[in-house]
Write an enzyme that holds these catalytic residues in place. Structure first.
Site: not given
Ligand code: TIU
Length: 221
Positions: A26, A131, A164
């Site tokens: 990310d 995701k 994450c």
């Protein structure tokens, strides 16, 4: 087969490059630049920009070594059909997932803010996994993509460490992957949470995995 040993905690981390992937979590404008999801949650996003040079160095190293490279993006479909209300309804109403922000709709696939930052842009042959959750395995094709390539070991980097990154490492660990988190290539909006995450990951004999600084990986390679 060439075997690489990295001086890691709680013990040396050993891997074969042809069975190892670098997973960068990310590193998106939505988390790292002002005007995105991270800032909408009330965070100081400048804390995350500090790791960009280390992640870039790690990415270059992985490319030179021939590791599979995986980039993830936390993102949702434009109709938000993959974003449960329990996730969307958190946070200030005007800055929720799907609302318009300075970099486009917050955390929506294809919007400018959802892109990976230019310094770490994926190249041909690298996997990009969208995701809808915090973990990289939930509701994605990552598991299949790794298993068809014979991947058994994962090197992790990215943001944020306790959200994450840690969620993805735990998912990977439960799926049988050996996981190494590169300490200076991950960051949190809360430095104390990053530190606690590093310690809990490698505690109890490496209950979730290993951690090591980038310098140790470079030395091993
Ligand atoms: N990528 C990721 O970690 N998503 C988050 O929402 N992180 C926060 O720290 N909020």
């Amino acid at each position: 087969m060439m075997s690489i040993e990295v001086k890691a905690l709680p013990s040396p981390f050993v891997f074969e490059p042809q069975h190892t992937a670098l997973v960068i979590i990310d590193m998106q404008r939505d988390f790292i630049e002002p005007g995105g999801f991270g800032e909408s949650l009330g965070n100081d996003v400048s804390l995350l920009a500090e790791i960009v040079p280390s992640v870039a160095e790690l990415l270059a190293l992985a490319r030179r070594t021939g590791l599979l490279v995986v980039h993830t993006r936390e993102s949702h479909a434009p109709d938000l059909s993959d974003c449960p209300p329990a996730k969307r309804l958190r946070g200030a109403p005007q800055m929720r997932i799907g609302e318009p922000g300075p970099m486009g709709r917050i955390l929506v696939r294809g919007e400018p803010g959802n892109a990976i930052i230019d310094a770490l842009a994926p190249v041909e042959g690298e996997l990009v996994i969208d995701k809808p959750g915090k973990g990289a395995f939930y509701a994605t094709r990552l598991s299949e993509a790794l298993s068809v390539r014979g991947i058994t070991h994962l090197l992790f980097a990215g943001v944020t460490t306790e959200v994450c990154v840690q969620t993805s490492m735990r998912e990977a660990n439960d799926r049988g992957y050996e996981c190494l988190l590169i300490e200076d290539a991950t960051a949190s909006y809360f430095p104390a949470f990053k530190q606690a995450s590093l310690e809990m990951i490698r505690s109890q004999g490496g209950i979730v995995g290993w951690t090591a600084p980038l310098a140790a990986l470079k030395k091993g390679l």
